[in-house]
Enzyme design. Sequence first.
Site, mmCIF file in Angstrom:
data_model
loop_
_atom_site.group_PDB
_atom_site.id
_atom_site.type_symbol
_atom_site.label_atom_id
_atom_site.label_comp_id
_atom_site.label_asym_id
_atom_site.label_seq_id
_atom_site.Cartn_x
_atom_site.Cartn_y
_atom_site.Cartn_z
ATOM 1 C CB SER A 53 -0.896 -0.122 1.225
ATOM 2 O OG SER A 53 -0.174 0.632 2.279
ATOM 3 C CE LYS A 54 0.065 8.183 -2.590
ATOM 4 N NZ LYS A 54 -0.859 9.139 -3.297
ATOM 5 N NE ARG A 55 -1.676 5.965 5.664
ATOM 6 C CZ ARG A 55 -2.292 6.591 6.788
ATOM 7 N NH1 ARG A 55 -3.330 6.587 6.717
ATOM 8 N NH2 ARG A 55 -1.389 7.093 7.866
#
Length: 468
Positions: free
Chosen positions: A237-239
């Site tokens: 995930s991007k986060r």
Amino acid sequence: MTAPRFRFAPSPTGFFHVGGARTALWNWALAHSQGGTFVLRIEDTDEARNRPEWTQGIVDALAWIGIHADDPHFEGPYFQSQYADQHVAAAERLFAGGHAYYCDMTGADVEARNKAEGNQGYQGWSRDRGLGPGPGHVLRFRVPSGTTVVHDLVRGEVSFDNSLIEDFVLLRGNGNPMFLLANVVDDMTMDISHVVRAEEHLPNTPKQQMIWQALGHEPPVWAHVPVLVNESRKKLSKRRDKVALEMYRDEGFLSEAMVNYLMTLGWAPKGDEIQPWAGMQDDFRLEDVNHSPAFFDLKKLSAFNGEYIRRMTPAGFLAACRPWLLSDTAPFTADRFDEAVFLALAPVIQPRCTTLADAPGVIDFVFLADPVFDDEAWAKAIVAPNAVEVLRGTIAAWQDVAEWAADLLKVSFDDVAASHELKPGKAQAPVRIAVTGRTSGPPLYEPVEILGRDETLRRLRAAEARIG
RNA sequence: GCCCCCAUCGUCUAGUGGCCUAGGACACCACCCUUUCAAGGUGGCGGCACGGGUUCGAAUCCCGUUGGGGGUGCCA
């Protein structure tokens, strides 16, 4: 038989996901080896439409990994928004054909009724109310009874009990189509024959397949490939994770290494893992793709990258490194950098780099006016037995060396070491730190030869003085 | 909760009923080479989640268990 059309449909988010890159590569390989087309369709959202650089980023990232927009097998980019009229038209056909119905219940209504009746999800309450379109009315798909079987090229047959699929929304209360519908209509409009995408879409596939059939078409060939996960085995995930392909590019990873590594995640080329694209492109088959998620391992990527760097020609290496060599972040200024020197030293620099970004740091001392001393290494080298004597002995020996050449410098230094009853390797530390600022690095004598007698002796004397 | 997917060394994988005493790569460890550090060479450590079947024979087929992941929006 018509040529297959593979669609790749990323949504621009400001960066290009490595998982998306792998899916793109797989679609690309198939389009090529089957003489088909790679169709790039951007799922442009309202936000993305205001940021054209996001879509440009996707095109650039694809080009970096070898998927060039001017290739005859490439088509696009197209944008989902350009088919908006068809989305609505398809919805109307679905309604006219009895495959969909309008409903005026809001999300809150549904929730309240479920709470009262102890249910979950939408229970088809408006199926027979005969509602027409109107403000706040959503169009829902009338899910038929029975079973939907999805034929998936990587997973085989997956069947879903339709009674467990609720009547999902096709058109929002404001008349805008939902992504599920828009996607199907786009694929249909563009004559897509193969949908190769990430596994997370598999549970939605029966819904899309029902729309295809309700619209009177045979569904495309489906293939749901496993996702890429992080060390805790969660979808990248991007986060949490470093997923932007651009970031790897900017950190000095070679696209060839990235492509090669990505290909080995969920699939294995025949023979060696390290392989040129052309071969993998022809060998890749969806039927051979693994079923389980793969961990994106930076260590292994780095190993691939180092391997690719070592295989480069000096000239190719120089060209690839240039942005880092001439960057503001380089330890030396651009005006002191010398391409010929770098080229000559390239063979000793390459095996010491895992990324292109490592290159400046490996030979910085050659292009620096003065070496930057590593304090810890300095302290260690100076307390070594006979360090000062070795330094002085080297100065004396090297100022008289007949010819300033690496092999002669080595012979000369070995004599100095021997006179102190030290092994050359051990004795080298004070000289090395005087010239390079560090106690480890590339072979000493080649750079010293390039530095020249005057500069080398100047550094040795400066170090001697520094000891005080 | 419900639905779906998945399960071979720490990681990525080879394996499609006998070729498996399970092969390779990354990582790790040791040794060799060596001008330090790398690179390179050689070797080592380490795995079929568990339980039942089917079969002369199962990592491979079936069922169950456990574990993991994903999906379940008037998000995409």
